[in-house]
Write a protein that holds these residues in place. Structure first.
Motif, PDB file in Angstrom:
ATOM      1  N   GLY A 304      53.691   1.427  21.706  1.00  0.00           N
ATOM      2  CA  GLY A 304      53.523   2.717  22.610  1.00  0.00           C
ATOM      3  C   GLY A 304      53.344   2.841  23.510  1.00  0.00           C
ATOM      4  N   GLU A 305      51.617   1.356  23.549  1.00  0.00           N
ATOM      5  CA  GLU A 305      50.717   1.003  24.638  1.00  0.00           C
ATOM      6  C   GLU A 305      51.906   0.785  25.202  1.00  0.00           C
ATOM      7  OE1 GLU A 305      46.613   1.214  22.640  1.00  0.00           O
ATOM      8  OE2 GLU A 305      47.363   0.391  22.341  1.00  0.00           O
ATOM      9  N   PHE A 306      52.026  -0.067  25.441  1.00  0.00           N
ATOM     10  CA  PHE A 306      52.740  -0.515  26.060  1.00  0.00           C
ATOM     11  C   PHE A 306      53.986   0.003  26.865  1.00  0.00           C
ATOM     12  CE2 PHE A 306      57.210  -3.332  26.023  1.00  0.00           C
ATOM     13  CZ  PHE A 306      56.668  -3.694  26.675  1.00  0.00           C
ATOM     14  N   TYR A 307      54.969   0.560  26.148  1.00  0.00           N
ATOM     15  CA  TYR A 307      56.239   1.377  26.511  1.00  0.00           C
ATOM     16  C   TYR A 307      55.361   2.927  27.681  1.00  0.00           C
ATOM     17  CZ  TYR A 307      59.276   4.291  27.100  1.00  0.00           C
ATOM     18  OH  TYR A 307      60.645   5.576  28.045  1.00  0.00           O
ATOM     19  N   ASP A 308      54.097   3.249  27.214  1.00  0.00           N
ATOM     20  CA  ASP A 308      53.580   4.411  28.385  1.00  0.00           C
ATOM     21  C   ASP A 308      53.294   3.631  29.228  1.00  0.00           C
ATOM     22  OD1 ASP A 308      53.659   6.332  26.509  1.00  0.00           O
ATOM     23  OD2 ASP A 308      52.303   6.127  25.719  1.00  0.00           O
ATOM     24  N   ARG A 309      52.508   2.449  29.286  1.00  0.00           N
ATOM     25  CA  ARG A 309      52.420   1.912  30.629  1.00  0.00           C
ATOM     26  C   ARG A 309      53.241   1.318  31.561  1.00  0.00           C
ATOM     27  NH1 ARG A 309      49.388  -1.973  27.560  1.00  0.00           N
ATOM     28  NH2 ARG A 309      50.664  -3.827  28.548  1.00  0.00           N
ATOM     29  N   ASN A 310      54.434   0.707  30.906  1.00  0.00           N
ATOM     30  CA  ASN A 310      55.341   0.032  31.470  1.00  0.00           C
ATOM     31  C   ASN A 310      56.792   1.003  32.151  1.00  0.00           C
ATOM     32  OD1 ASN A 310      54.600  -3.036  31.471  1.00  0.00           O
ATOM     33  ND2 ASN A 310      54.150  -2.292  30.093  1.00  0.00           N
ATOM     34  N   LEU A 311      57.083   1.833  31.149  1.00  0.00           N
ATOM     35  CA  LEU A 311      57.566   3.007  31.040  1.00  0.00           C
ATOM     36  C   LEU A 311      57.127   4.649  31.660  1.00  0.00           C
ATOM     37  CD1 LEU A 311      60.685   0.793  29.145  1.00  0.00           C
ATOM     38  CD2 LEU A 311      60.027   0.896  31.510  1.00  0.00           C
ATOM     39  N   GLY A 312      57.156   5.155  30.599  1.00  0.00           N
ATOM     40  CA  GLY A 312      56.238   6.341  30.353  1.00  0.00           C
ATOM     41  C   GLY A 312      55.048   6.816  31.372  1.00  0.00           C
ATOM     42  N   TYR A 313      54.390   7.156  30.934  1.00  0.00           N
ATOM     43  CA  TYR A 313      53.776   8.558  31.747  1.00  0.00           C
ATOM     44  C   TYR A 313      52.495   7.621  32.282  1.00  0.00           C
ATOM     45  CZ  TYR A 313      57.284  12.158  30.404  1.00  0.00           C
ATOM     46  OH  TYR A 313      57.933  12.774  29.644  1.00  0.00           O
ATOM     47  N   ASP A 314      52.392   6.401  31.908  1.00  0.00           N
ATOM     48  CA  ASP A 314      51.080   6.278  32.789  1.00  0.00           C
ATOM     49  C   ASP A 314      51.614   5.074  33.843  1.00  0.00           C
ATOM     50  OD1 ASP A 314      49.268   7.625  30.869  1.00  0.00           O
ATOM     51  OD2 ASP A 314      48.902   5.684  29.220  1.00  0.00           O
ATOM     52  N   SER A 315      53.394   5.328  34.063  1.00  0.00           N
ATOM     53  CA  SER A 315      53.751   4.808  34.635  1.00  0.00           C
ATOM     54  C   SER A 315      54.065   4.783  35.851  1.00  0.00           C
ATOM     55  CB  SER A 315      54.512   3.495  33.938  1.00  0.00           C
ATOM     56  OG  SER A 315      55.980   4.361  33.677  1.00  0.00           O
ATOM     57  N   GLU A 316      54.235   4.208  37.087  1.00  0.00           N
ATOM     58  CA  GLU A 316      55.114   5.043  37.613  1.00  0.00           C
ATOM     59  C   GLU A 316      56.343   5.710  37.783  1.00  0.00           C
ATOM     60  OE1 GLU A 316      56.984   2.917  41.518  1.00  0.00           O
ATOM     61  OE2 GLU A 316      55.388   3.108  42.648  1.00  0.00           O
ATOM     62  N   LEU A 317      57.582   5.100  37.049  1.00  0.00           N
ATOM     63  CA  LEU A 317      58.935   5.808  36.533  1.00  0.00           C
ATOM     64  C   LEU A 317      58.795   6.399  35.690  1.00  0.00           C
ATOM     65  CD1 LEU A 317      58.750   2.746  36.797  1.00  0.00           C
ATOM     66  CD2 LEU A 317      60.956   2.728  35.030  1.00  0.00           C
ATOM     67  N   LYS A 318      57.052   7.181  34.845  1.00  0.00           N
ATOM     68  CA  LYS A 318      57.613   8.447  34.555  1.00  0.00           C
ATOM     69  C   LYS A 318      58.464   8.711  33.412  1.00  0.00           C
ATOM     70  CE  LYS A 318      53.372   9.331  36.459  1.00  0.00           C
ATOM     71  NZ  LYS A 318      52.286   9.259  35.731  1.00  0.00           N
ATOM     72  N   ILE A 319      59.329   7.555  32.127  1.00  0.00           N
ATOM     73  CA  ILE A 319      60.386   8.051  31.752  1.00  0.00           C
ATOM     74  C   ILE A 319      60.303   8.609  30.458  1.00  0.00           C
ATOM     75  CG2 ILE A 319      61.920   6.713  30.567  1.00  0.00           C
ATOM     76  CD1 ILE A 319      62.855   4.769  32.447  1.00  0.00           C
ATOM     77  N   SER A 320      60.292   9.610  29.819  1.00  0.00           N
ATOM     78  CA  SER A 320      59.766  10.429  28.265  1.00  0.00           C
ATOM     79  C   SER A 320      60.797   9.406  27.519  1.00  0.00           C
ATOM     80  CB  SER A 320      61.053  11.375  27.913  1.00  0.00           C
ATOM     81  OG  SER A 320      60.705  11.242  27.051  1.00  0.00           O
ATOM     82  N   ARG A 321      59.769   9.127  26.823  1.00  0.00           N
ATOM     83  CA  ARG A 321      59.574   7.956  25.648  1.00  0.00           C
ATOM     84  C   ARG A 321      61.047   8.346  24.467  1.00  0.00           C
ATOM     85  NH1 ARG A 321      55.599   5.220  21.637  1.00  0.00           N
ATOM     86  NH2 ARG A 321      56.893   3.738  20.547  1.00  0.00           N
ATOM     87  N   GLU A 322      61.226   9.752  24.372  1.00  0.00           N
ATOM     88  CA  GLU A 322      62.578  10.112  23.650  1.00  0.00           C
ATOM     89  C   GLU A 322      63.355   8.922  22.411  1.00  0.00           C
ATOM     90  OE1 GLU A 322      65.238  10.729  26.251  1.00  0.00           O
ATOM     91  OE2 GLU A 322      63.933  12.783  26.925  1.00  0.00           O
ATOM     92  N   LYS A 323      64.206   7.899  23.165  1.00  0.00           N
ATOM     93  CA  LYS A 323      64.779   7.450  21.695  1.00  0.00           C
ATOM     94  C   LYS A 323      63.682   6.117  21.341  1.00  0.00           C
ATOM     95  CE  LYS A 323      68.863   9.097  20.944  1.00  0.00           C
ATOM     96  NZ  LYS A 323      69.103  10.626  21.938  1.00  0.00           N
ATOM     97  N   ASN A 324      62.811   5.802  22.054  1.00  0.00           N
ATOM     98  CA  ASN A 324      61.874   4.842  22.071  1.00  0.00           C
ATOM     99  C   ASN A 324      60.741   4.986  21.360  1.00  0.00           C
ATOM    100  OD1 ASN A 324      63.418   2.807  23.567  1.00  0.00           O
ATOM    101  ND2 ASN A 324      63.219   3.960  25.804  1.00  0.00           N
ATOM    102  N   LYS A 325      61.024   5.784  20.562  1.00  0.00           N
ATOM    103  CA  LYS A 325      59.578   6.396  19.252  1.00  0.00           C
ATOM    104  C   LYS A 325      60.317   5.888  18.548  1.00  0.00           C
ATOM    105  CE  LYS A 325      58.755  11.159  21.448  1.00  0.00           C
ATOM    106  NZ  LYS A 325      59.116  12.257  21.396  1.00  0.00           N
ATOM    107  N   LEU A 326      59.371   5.322  17.212  1.00  0.00           N
ATOM    108  CA  LEU A 326      59.756   4.596  15.926  1.00  0.00           C
ATOM    109  C   LEU A 326      60.778   5.831  15.018  1.00  0.00           C
ATOM    110  CD1 LEU A 326      55.755   3.346  15.252  1.00  0.00           C
ATOM    111  CD2 LEU A 326      57.558   2.185  16.273  1.00  0.00           C
ATOM    112  N   LEU A 327      61.144   4.475  14.642  1.00  0.00           N
ATOM    113  CA  LEU A 327      62.136   5.729  13.450  1.00  0.00           C
ATOM    114  C   LEU A 327      61.078   7.229  12.506  1.00  0.00           C
ATOM    115  CD1 LEU A 327      64.120   3.173  11.839  1.00  0.00           C
ATOM    116  CD2 LEU A 327      65.187   4.997  12.842  1.00  0.00           C
ATOM    117  N   LYS A 328      59.973   6.520  12.177  1.00  0.00           N
ATOM    118  CA  LYS A 328      59.804   7.827  11.772  1.00  0.00           C
ATOM    119  C   LYS A 328      58.883   8.951  12.898  1.00  0.00           C
ATOM    120  CE  LYS A 328      54.058   6.277  13.090  1.00  0.00           C
ATOM    121  NZ  LYS A 328      53.534   7.566  13.333  1.00  0.00           N
ATOM    122  N   ASP A 329      59.057   8.501  13.990  1.00  0.00           N
ATOM    123  CA  ASP A 329      58.261   9.686  14.970  1.00  0.00           C
ATOM    124  C   ASP A 329      59.957  10.048  15.445  1.00  0.00           C
ATOM    125  OD1 ASP A 329      55.773   9.370  14.801  1.00  0.00           O
ATOM    126  OD2 ASP A 329      55.873   7.792  16.110  1.00  0.00           O
ATOM    127  N   GLY A 330      61.003   9.638  14.686  1.00  0.00           N
ATOM    128  CA  GLY A 330      62.885  11.055  15.053  1.00  0.00           C
ATOM    129  C   GLY A 330      63.503   9.522  16.359  1.00  0.00           C
TER     130      GLY A 330
END
Length: 339
Positions: A304-330
């Motif tokens: 989760g930290e890796f995703y947020d820093r490189n692709l998510g809201y902590d990055s320049e891209l600001k891509i919503s995590r959606e399908k890249n959440k864990l199975l337990k989170d949908g």
């Protein structure tokens, strides 16, 4: 008695072959002194050198993860610019150990090339980018438009199907590679370009695009998993890479992050003990330092930290995590216990 001896010999031979495969796969990397990862180094979203000359981007972070696990050194990796069509040969001849670069999978590729899947890295969407902000979000306003796309790619195939299904009457303009399609889009040869969301964020955020009003459109053509690959003949490297990637996903599953590792040292879960190297036997079987994850988490973080820093809201891209959440989170990102 002879039959038992025969089977014992077979078991010993197989064990020897497995040990040799492990030694050969890892020895090549250790002799070289660094992990080599292929990607598109012209894409800032994937891998680029920052102002200090350090590698950054999602692919660079994954290669750094492998370097920590295999060599114990976060700087012992190199990113190699490998176009997707040349990835198989680069893996086969040992120019790279892993291929990244936002590559999906085709049947022809799997049966005909030297590329073997290590694991899913993330899920990407194929979308459109427009050179001008549309008055509405409806794709109908672009009916009959020219669309730049990479020739003989997943994107071109998906775009053709989309075009036929919705009778969009697009004039699809294929280009030999991403750079050619991107440059044609910048020059106005097509009002639309179609590619993966991550690549189109790079198109939108590049210096060339700063003076253009480029908009990423909400229409999703398709979704696909993006994989890490290695050479088919390097079985040990493939298995090891799979469980290294699973480790940062599993760390998130267990709530282990870059700041709280020490609080899990006394836990009784067998999977967590194996994961963090408290029980050393399992990581030893992979031929890597059992404590590598404790070294990596403060640097890379859990998935989760890796995703947020490189692709998510902590990055320049600001891509919503959606399908890249864990199975337990949908989401679609699966984990396996490390036992």
């Amino acid at each position: 008695m002879k039959l038992k001896l025969f089977f014992l010999c077979i078991i010993l031979v197989m064990a020897s072959l497995n040990a040799n495969a492990q030694n050969n796969d890892l020895q090549q990397i250790r002799s070289r002194g660094y992990v080599a990862c292929g990607t598109n180094t012209n894409n800032k979203a994937l891998a680029y050198k920052d102002k200090d000359g350090e590698w950054s981007g999602i692919d660079a972070n994954i290669c750094k993860l492998f370097a920590i696990a295999v060599l114990g050194n976060e700087d012992a990796f190199e990113m190699v610019n490998i176009p997707s069509p040349k990835a198989s040969n680069a893996l086969k001849n040992g120019k790279i150990d892993f291929m990244l670069g936002n590559n999906a999978l085709s049947a022809n590729q799997e049966i005909s090339s030297s590329m073997s899947i290590v694991d899913i890295l993330y899920f990407d969407k194929q979308i459109f980018a427009s050179r001008h902000k549309p008055e509405t979000n409806s794709m109908e306003s672009f009916k009959g438009s020219k669309v730049c796309v990479v020739s003989q790619s997943f994107e071109e195939e998906n775009l053709n199907e989309y075009n036929q299904r919705y009778v969009m009457k697009f004039k699809i303009i294929p280009f030999p590679d991403e750079n050619a399609a991107k440059n044609a889009f910048y020059l106005g040869r097509c009002p639309l370009i179609s590619n993966g969301e991550i690549n189109l964020h790079h198109v939108k955020n590049s210096l060339v695009a700063k003076n253009n009003d480029i908009t990423l459109l909400p229409e999703v053509i398709s979704e696909r998993p993006i994989y890490v690959y290695c050479d088919k003949n390097k079985t040990h490297l493939r298995i090891m890479g799979k469980w290294i990637l699973n480790a940062i996903k599993l760390a998130e599953q267990y709530g282990i992050n870059s700041k709280n590792i020490e609080s899990f040292i006394g836990i009784k879960s067998k999977s967590i003990k194996n994961l963090l190297g408290i029980n050393q036997e399992l990581w030893n079987k992979f031929g890597i330092n059992p404590n590598w994850l404790k070294q990596a988490l403060p640097i890379i973080g859990n998935y989760g930290e890796f995703y947020d820093r490189n692709l998510g809201y902590d990055s320049e891209l600001k891509i919503s995590r959606e399908k890249n959440k864990l199975l337990k989170d949908g989401g679609y990102i699966a984990t396996s216990p490390f036992i």
